[in-house]
Design an enzyme around this catalytic site. Structure first.
Site, PDB file in Angstrom:
ATOM      1  N   CYS B  58     -37.089  31.824  -2.655  1.00 27.04           N
ATOM      2  CA  CYS B  58     -37.120  32.798  -3.641  1.00 27.04           C
ATOM      3  C   CYS B  58     -37.889  33.956  -3.304  1.00 27.04           C
ATOM      4  O   CYS B  58     -38.950  33.705  -3.218  1.00 27.04           O
ATOM      5  CB  CYS B  58     -37.340  32.474  -5.007  1.00 27.04           C
ATOM      6  SG  CYS B  58     -37.140  33.764  -6.284  1.00 27.04           S
ATOM      7  N   CYS B  61     -40.609  34.398  -6.382  1.00 24.97           N
ATOM      8  CA  CYS B  61     -41.507  33.229  -6.637  1.00 24.97           C
ATOM      9  C   CYS B  61     -41.597  32.128  -5.688  1.00 24.97           C
ATOM     10  O   CYS B  61     -42.422  31.278  -5.901  1.00 24.97           O
ATOM     11  CB  CYS B  61     -40.977  32.506  -8.303  1.00 24.97           C
ATOM     12  SG  CYS B  61     -39.450  31.547  -7.747  1.00 24.97           S
ATOM     13  N   CYS B  71     -28.060  37.857  -2.725  1.00 20.79           N
ATOM     14  CA  CYS B  71     -27.346  38.748  -3.303  1.00 20.79           C
ATOM     15  C   CYS B  71     -26.464  39.654  -2.356  1.00 20.79           C
ATOM     16  O   CYS B  71     -26.785  40.140  -1.396  1.00 20.79           O
ATOM     17  CB  CYS B  71     -28.103  39.937  -4.045  1.00 20.79           C
ATOM     18  SG  CYS B  71     -27.488  41.175  -4.704  1.00 20.79           S
ATOM     19  N   HIS B  86     -32.272  39.233 -11.481  1.00 23.54           N
ATOM     20  CA  HIS B  86     -31.880  40.203 -10.697  1.00 23.54           C
ATOM     21  C   HIS B  86     -30.384  41.101 -11.026  1.00 23.54           C
ATOM     22  O   HIS B  86     -30.362  42.254 -11.197  1.00 23.54           O
ATOM     23  CB  HIS B  86     -31.755  39.920  -9.328  1.00 23.54           C
ATOM     24  CG  HIS B  86     -31.238  40.712  -8.404  1.00 23.54           C
ATOM     25  ND1 HIS B  86     -31.957  41.616  -7.684  1.00 23.54           N
ATOM     26  CD2 HIS B  86     -30.113  40.659  -7.370  1.00 23.54           C
ATOM     27  CE1 HIS B  86     -31.634  42.184  -6.843  1.00 23.54           C
ATOM     28  NE2 HIS B  86     -30.250  41.828  -6.508  1.00 23.54           N
ATOM     29  N   HIS B  93     -25.166  44.381  -9.084  1.00 25.97           N
ATOM     30  CA  HIS B  93     -25.495  43.291  -8.311  1.00 25.97           C
ATOM     31  C   HIS B  93     -25.216  41.941  -8.935  1.00 25.97           C
ATOM     32  O   HIS B  93     -26.105  40.825  -8.860  1.00 25.97           O
ATOM     33  CB  HIS B  93     -27.084  43.332  -7.882  1.00 25.97           C
ATOM     34  CG  HIS B  93     -27.422  44.406  -6.990  1.00 25.97           C
ATOM     35  ND1 HIS B  93     -28.450  44.261  -6.242  1.00 25.97           N
ATOM     36  CD2 HIS B  93     -27.062  45.638  -7.074  1.00 25.97           C
ATOM     37  CE1 HIS B  93     -28.746  45.630  -5.644  1.00 25.97           C
ATOM     38  NE2 HIS B  93     -27.881  46.452  -6.178  1.00 25.97           N
ATOM     39  N   CYS B 194       4.207 -21.563   4.638  1.00 27.94           N
ATOM     40  CA  CYS B 194       4.333 -20.645   3.506  1.00 27.94           C
ATOM     41  C   CYS B 194       3.701 -19.246   3.834  1.00 27.94           C
ATOM     42  O   CYS B 194       3.982 -17.991   3.369  1.00 27.94           O
ATOM     43  CB  CYS B 194       3.205 -21.074   2.478  1.00 27.94           C
ATOM     44  SG  CYS B 194       1.819 -21.590   2.994  1.00 27.94           S
ATOM     45  N   HIS B 492      -3.070 -21.604   0.870  1.00 28.51           N
ATOM     46  CA  HIS B 492      -1.672 -21.394   0.216  1.00 28.51           C
ATOM     47  C   HIS B 492      -1.246 -20.251   0.040  1.00 28.51           C
ATOM     48  O   HIS B 492      -1.951 -19.366  -0.629  1.00 28.51           O
ATOM     49  CB  HIS B 492      -1.267 -22.379  -0.685  1.00 28.51           C
ATOM     50  CG  HIS B 492      -0.032 -22.297  -0.886  1.00 28.51           C
ATOM     51  ND1 HIS B 492       1.094 -22.814   0.017  1.00 28.51           N
ATOM     52  CD2 HIS B 492       0.934 -22.391  -2.158  1.00 28.51           C
ATOM     53  CE1 HIS B 492       2.273 -22.798  -0.570  1.00 28.51           C
ATOM     54  NE2 HIS B 492       2.219 -22.214  -1.765  1.00 28.51           N
TER      55      HIS B 492
END
Lengths: 112, 561
Positions: B58, B61, B71, B86, B93, B194, B492
């Site tokens: 960021c 920060c 942005c 912002h 924005h 079977c 079976h």
């Protein structure tokens, strides 16, 4: 990046960053990202969290939340806020241990 | 976009006011300039990154533990909190992009927003990037959204009306009405057969096959004249169909068929117990071989039109993605069935509530003790081991790869085979996995289609993908289950068949009506689903069989009622 007339003046934070004394955590993070290791670890984490069903549980939490609130009254932010604490709490210890192990060995090999 | 009659996998949500005004002001310029910073992450997903490899954080920060947004108006990167402030402080924005996912966000609505133009810009970059070096699985994708929808019509003859032409078929007297529907008859066990009887009972009740044989699509006389070969599996199956639908309820001995099959599968010709799935595949193979020769099909890659393929053949897609550069290579393979593994991984910790298994397989306590769980596992991306590094065309060297399977085209009849028999070459031993597997009666294969799987790979996009416009429904209904009980060597097989929503157990010579619960509780080995539309059509047809008084068809016999 392209310049833009709308761009606000460069704040001090950017310059200040270089002068600041970075915490160990921040240094490790930068090293992890720059070497690409962080992305590999993220992929590993993603894989583990899918395998153990964590992601499916988060999805289910989101779904029940949306059902409760109504789908037009929920934002991504709401969902993130709702599941983050539960998500963090339910990461299996084995996954945490594995990732820590990877980070430790990475630090061992990287020159700090 | 798709035709109005086709169910679209997505709807385009209307833009919020802020997105709309952003578009009015900037058009597509912002999106196009963003393309420069689009890259493909190792997992194959589009992401945004700055040219230098500095850790994105960021700008206010320096935080990097939250989602970061760029942005679109001033290229400022902020964490969510600073994105919101912002937006408040800088007019206009509002629209930003999640840099990890390349998805749009509106700071005023505080929610994800969608714009087909944006997604098209992202996908164009992706396609352009990957296209010169190969198709990358995008055959048929045109960047312009004009596309002819390929109608796949149901194969004629398989869905035709049940015009009963055979005179043998009659419904008999009053007693028959209270008895079982036509098409149920016991099959005598001819010595550990079977495995054969169970599969035959499935074929006898598969709607497209029933229509095919009862409409005399395989004419025995014509077949005998056309081919010098004495053995024809289809003729033998035709004999069985006639016998089973004759109205005679006494158990039938499919001896001629068994003998014919022995000619085809000489290595399996014995009185030993065989694997029912192996027999099933061998039988389809035998049918294909014979019909392929008879019809002299051209070998230029056209779809085979033998009855086995027309009913059971689907197409699997396999995508192998290079984990270094994201380049994906795609191959297609036809399949007659899908073999599913049962997962051996344990689920989460014991204190997570184990909700009852409803229809969803997204259940933590038993992630793979459901058929849905097995299908999820089948289509999950699999990291190939270090000993399986594959050559990447893009990187020009061997790289770690990710493999993912999906279904490009569904068959009319879907056979899901559960891998319960494990043969270990290392231990030179075999074992049977007895775990119970829950399976649904109604199955939506939508999430396992290539269009769904591929779509998911690119994040939340409003973008037409190949296969989206398919008019074939992905909804299936169960009509038969072959179950195995007992041990590996001495087990079976019996088959449960579903006719008009009633279940019948076919245990060699004995056919009895059973409860739905019994079927659900059984240990499934092969589960057979048919496209929903064909199932309901078949049910209608079963209720309107003309009555003929040619003979007293109903004889009270052992094995029925």
């Amino acid at each position: 990046m392209r310049g833009s007339v709308n761009r606000p003046p460069t704040p001090e934070a950017e310059d200040g960053r270089q002068d600041q004394h970075l915490s160990l955590q921040e240094i490790i993070n930068i090293k992890l990202v720059e070497s690409g290791e962080k992305e590999r670890l993220k992929e590993l984490l993603r894989e583990r969290l899918i395998e153990c069903g964590w992601r499916d549980e988060m999805k289910e939490l989101c779904r029940s939340f949306v059902r409760k609130k109504g789908k037009n009254n929920v934002t991504v932010e709401d969902l993130i806020n709702v599941i983050t604490p539960k998500g963090r709490a339910s990461v299996p210890d084995s996954v945490k241990a594995e990732l820590l192990q990877h980070i430790r060995s990475f630090l061992g090999s990287a020159a700090l | 976009m798709s035709m109005s009659s086709v169910k679209s996998p997505y709807t385009v949500p209307p833009p919020c006011n802020h997105l709309a005004s952003y578009k009015l002001k900037n058009g597509l310029a912002g999106y196009t300039s963003l393309q420069e910073y689009l890259r493909i992450a190792p997992n194959g997903k589009p992401a945004i990154s700055k040219p230098d490899s500095k850790a994105p954080g960021c700008s206010s920060c320096n935080g990097s533990h939250q989602r970061l947004y760029l942005c679109l108006s001033c290229n400022w990167i902020s964490c969510i909190d600073h994105t919101l402030s912002h937006t408040r402080s800088s007019l206009g924005h509002e629209i930003a992009v999640d840099i990890e996912r390349a998805e749009l966000y509106c700071g005023t609505c505080r929610d994800q927003v969608y714009d087909p133009d944006f997604d098209r810009a992202v996908m164009c970059k992706y396609i352009r990037e990957m296209m010169p070096r190969g198709r990358n699985g995008f055959e048929g994708i045109s960047i312009i959204s004009e596309r002819s929808s390929k109608r796949r019509r149901l194969v004629p003859g398989l869905d035709s009306d049940f015009s009963v032409s055979k005179q043998l078929i009659c419904s008999g007297d009053q007693r028959a009405k209270s008895c079982y529907p036509l098409g149920l008859r016991g099959l005598n066990n001819l010595g550990n057969t079977c495995f054969m009887n169970s599969v035959l009972q499935v074929l006898l009740n598969a709607p497209p096959l029933r229509n095919y044989f009862l409409n005399n699509k395989h004419n025995q006389d014509a077949c005998r004249k056309a081919s010098a070969d004495r053995f024809c599996l289809l003729c033998d199956i035709d004999v069985i169909f006639s016998a089973v639908f004759s109205g005679d309820r006494s158990p039938f001995s499919p001896a001629q068929f068994l003998y014919s099959w022995w000619q085809h599968a000489a290595n399996l010709a014995s009185y030993e117990q065989q694997d029912a799935h192996e027999f099933f595949i061998s039988l389809l193979d035998g049918i294909h071989e014979k019909e392929g020769k008879a019809k002299d099909l051209n070998k230029d890659g056209r779809d085979c039109q033998c009855i086995a393929h027309r009913v059971f053949s689907g197409l699997l897609r396999s995508d192998v993605t290079c984990m270094a550069c994201g380049f994906t290579s795609t191959t297609y393979d036809p399949c007659m069935d899908i073999s599913l593994h049962m997962d051996t991984n344990s689920s989460l910790s014991a204190d997570s509530p184990n909700k009852a298994n409803k229809s969803s397989g997204n259940n933590m306590g038993s992630s793979s003790s459901t058929l849905i769980g097995c299908l999820d596992l089948f289509t999950r991306p699999e990291k190939l081991g270090s000993d399986q590094k594959l050559h990447c065309q893009n990187c020009q060297e061997k790289q770690h790869s990710l493999k993912q399977l999906s279904i490009r085209r569904l068959p009319l009849v879907l056979c899901l085979h559960i891998k319960r028999f494990e043969h270990s070459l290392v231990r030179k031993a075999s074992r049977k996995i007895d775990w119970y597997l829950q399976f649904p009666f109604s199955l939506d294969m939508g999430p396992y289609l290539s269009s769904s799987i591929v779509r998911k790979r690119f994040g939340n996009r409003i973008f037409p993908f190949e296969g989206d416009e398919s008019e074939i429904s992905s909804e299936f209904e169960i009509f038969a289950v072959v179950t195995h009980s007992g041990m590996l060597e001495s087990g079976h097989y019996i088959t449960f068949v579903r006719l008009r929503n009633m279940w019948y157990k076919c245990d060699d010579s004995w056919v009895t009506e059973v409860d739905e619960k019994t079927v659900r509780a059984s240990q499934c080995y092969m589960v057979f689903y048919v496209q929903k539309m064909l199932y309901y059509k078949a049910n209608e047809e079963l209720s309107c069989i003309p009555i003929s008084s040619q003979r007293d068809a109903f004889l009270p016999v052992v094995g029925c009622c």
